[in-house]
Design a protein around this motif. Structure first.
Motif, PDB file in Angstrom:
ATOM      1  N   LEU A   1      -3.245   6.321  -5.495  1.00  0.00           N
ATOM      2  CA  LEU A   1      -3.331   6.919  -4.161  1.00  0.00           C
ATOM      3  C   LEU A   1      -4.510   6.333  -3.392  1.00  0.00           C
TER       4      LEU A   1
ATOM      5  N   SER B   1       0.833  -1.210   0.000  1.00  0.00           N
ATOM      6  CA  SER B   1       0.000   0.000   0.000  1.00  0.00           C
ATOM      7  C   SER B   1       0.862   1.252   0.000  1.00  0.00           C
TER       8      SER B   1
ATOM      9  N   LEU C   1       0.982   4.442  -2.618  1.00  0.00           N
ATOM     10  CA  LEU C   1       0.975   5.862  -2.270  1.00  0.00           C
ATOM     11  C   LEU C   1       2.107   6.603  -2.978  1.00  0.00           C
TER      12      LEU C   1
ATOM     13  N   GLY D   1      -3.731   2.823  -2.273  1.00  0.00           N
ATOM     14  CA  GLY D   1      -2.844   2.785  -1.114  1.00  0.00           C
ATOM     15  C   GLY D   1      -3.527   3.141   0.186  1.00  0.00           C
ATOM     16  N   LEU D   2      -4.575   3.975   0.129  1.00  0.00           N
ATOM     17  CA  LEU D   2      -5.274   4.406   1.338  1.00  0.00           C
ATOM     18  C   LEU D   2      -6.412   3.468   1.728  1.00  0.00           C
TER      19      LEU D   2
END
Length: 554
Positions: free
Chosen positions: A288, A94, A98, A291-292
């Protein structure tokens, strides 16, 4: 897109989304396993990025998600940092997403969408062949039901060979996996049949029907956790930061290179222009968001995008329906995939890796330009021997060197007049060309910058020395010169001064106005004068003949 949306498109997007869902599930799980993270996170990395790209991506048809081209890079970072801990593995993966997302967003906002053009076709072939080879080798042990600690393709081959010789292969798992692979490859020729879905369903039914997990120890996916991805920031250990940063940047480069090519291809097919900088932003936000929300790095898919297109997709609403379909599966039927064998997932990834290989066009490149063929092989070996991340770095370095080489050591020519042919031409190609007595016509086929400034000066001096008549004026045919920098500007001042001391004039023809502006700004014209330019080579030759009273007929 919504403002222009037509009601007739909705049924087509809905059907295409349902068809896409049948492929997103097995492929997402397979690529997650290939990337070193539990399969469920492949579905998380499918749902959120599809929704994010639908909002921010410029392409109306592109499908994003986990991809085989990234699996080797992610695995190369995740495996040594996770220590076999699944939760640690998804944290690292993850974090890579990001980094990749931030790099892509930043590059898009800075309008750096052109950077992937530095990767020539042979270099792209080299690193993609290397990644395909790495992915194929990393999944082969799973096909045999053998556990191997991945340490690079060559070591993995040795480890697999030792395991097979020691009798560790699970031949039931191999039969299921090999059968799945053969079925996928056999069904590829039929565009309307979802080959991956059919093969995975058959493998799952066989393993579940004969209870091969219990009777022959065939490893299966097991119960998929119920529920949707939740927000979770991936906190890293300080010692992992550099490795994750390098891996994330490598992922960003590969994913955008693939996405930009695929996006341009479908933009041409659908006749809808795509902004490469917005493509970077859309890809970055999709990474992004992955990754979150417990996902890992994603890219465009050259296998799922054609599926969506063939199913009648009109807009990104197809991706939205696909994401909702995967989400509903997780909420309503999480046990549907519990008998999915790992060897079948390996077969899915191997089939995708086989599709990444490029041999046909490399044969053509070998035939027409051998040094670029060997450049491609160098990148392939770099990825295969050094690993995915260092190999991608090597590919980038080689790409930059290749890009700059023509500027460092460009072609240049002394020009003369060839009877029966208009203009002035290279005397090395036309030995019969007539030179203007006392005039050296010199053409430089590159921008002037710090790396080639000294070479330019030396070549002019050498050409003067080799002239058949004493040189009174050097005329630079400057149309190919598209730029100058401080170093080359200072070189021109120095060259003009040394030529003037030797009684030789320096003039320029066909120099572009932006380059003249740079010479003015860099104070070159203050030293050599602003009356040294002629609009064309022909006009410059006429001016020389008149000023020096030379009897010569063009």
């Amino acid at each position: 897109m919504l403002r222009e949306y037509q009601s007739a498109w909705l049924p087509k997007d809905l059907v295409a989304g349902l068809v896409l869902t049948t492929m997103l599930v097995p492929v997402g799980i397979a690529y997650a396993e290939a990337s070193g993270v539990p399969g469920i996170y492949g579905l998380y990395a499918t749902i959120v990025p599809l929704l994010a790209y639908a909002l921010f991506g410029p392409s109306r048809i592109l499908v994003l998600g986990p991809d085989s081209a990234l699996a080797a890079i992610i695995l190369a970072v995740v495996l040594p940092l996770s220590g076999g801990d699944p939760m640690r593995a998804i944290t690292v993966a993850s974090a890579m997403a990001l980094v990749s997302g931030l790099v892509c967003i930043g590059a898009g906002l800075l309008r750096l969408g052109f950077i992937t053009e530095l990767l020539s076709k042979p270099i792209r072939y080299g690193y993609m062949n290397g990644i395909a080879f790495t992915v194929l080798i990393s999944q082969t042990p799973k096909l045999f039901g053998v556990s191997v600690d991945s340490a690079g393709p060559l070591r993995d081959i040795l480890a697999l060979t030792r395991a097979l010789m020691a009798g560790q292969a699970n031949w039931a798992a191999f039969t299921v996996g090999a059968g799945t692979l053969v079925l996928i490859l056999a069904l590829k020729r039929f565009d309307r049949i979802p080959g991956i879905l059919v093969a995975v369903v058959v493998a799952t039914l066989v393993v579940g029907g004969f209870d091969l997990g219990a009777t022959h120890h065939v490893k299966v996916l097991g119960t998929v956790p119920e529920g949707l991805p939740s927000f979770a920031f991936p906190w890293l250990r300080p010692e992992d930061l550099v490795t994750v940063l390098v891996g994330g940047i490598a992922v960003a480069l590969v994913s955008f290179a693939d996405t930009s090519v695929l996006s341009r291809t479908y933009a041409a097919k659908t006749r809808t222009p795509v902004d490469p900088n917005q493509e970077m932003v859309g890809l970055g936000i999709a990474n992004l968001s992955a990754g979150l929300f417990q996902g890992f790095p994603i890219s465009s898919s050259s296998s799922r995008t054609p599926v969506a297109e063939a199913a009648g997709s009109k807009t990104q609403i197809t991706g939205v329906f696909g994401a909702l379909g995967v989400a509903l599966l997780l909420l309503l039927a999480p046990n549907l995939l519990k008998n999915l064998p790992n060897s079948a997932l390996a077969a899915v990834v191997i089939a995708a890796a086989i599709g990444l290989f490029e041999f046909k066009d490399l044969k053509r490149i070998y035939r027409i330009q051998q040094w670029e063929f060997w450049l491609s092989i160098t990148c392939f070996v770099g990825v295969a021997v050094l690993g995915a991340v260092p190999g991608i770095g090597l590919a980038v370095v080689v790409a930059v060197i290749e890009f700059l080489w023509d500027g460092w050591r460009p072609h240049y020519a002394v020009l003369g007049r060839v009877d029966g042919i208009r203009g002035y031409h290279d005397v090395s190609r036309y030995p019969q060309a007539r030179r203007v007595p006392g005039l050296l016509l010199f053409r430089w086929d590159a921008p002037l910058f710090f790396a080639n400034a000294e070479l330019f000066q030396n070549c002019v001096v050498e050409a003067i020395a080799q002239s058949p008549t004493p040189v009174r004026r050097v005329l630079v045919a400057a149309e190919p010169v598209t730029s100058v920098d401080v170093t080359s500007a200072d070189m021109l001042v120095e060259l003009e001064h040394s030529l003037r001391e030797a009684g030789i004039e320096l003039r320029f023809a066909e120099m572009k106005d932006p380059v003249k502006d740079k010479l003015l700004r860099l104070e070159v014209l203050a030293h050599i004068g602003d009356d040294v330019f002629q609009p064309t080579v022909g006009a410059a030759v006429d001016a020389y003949l008149e000023e020096h009273n030379v009897d010569w007929t063009p």
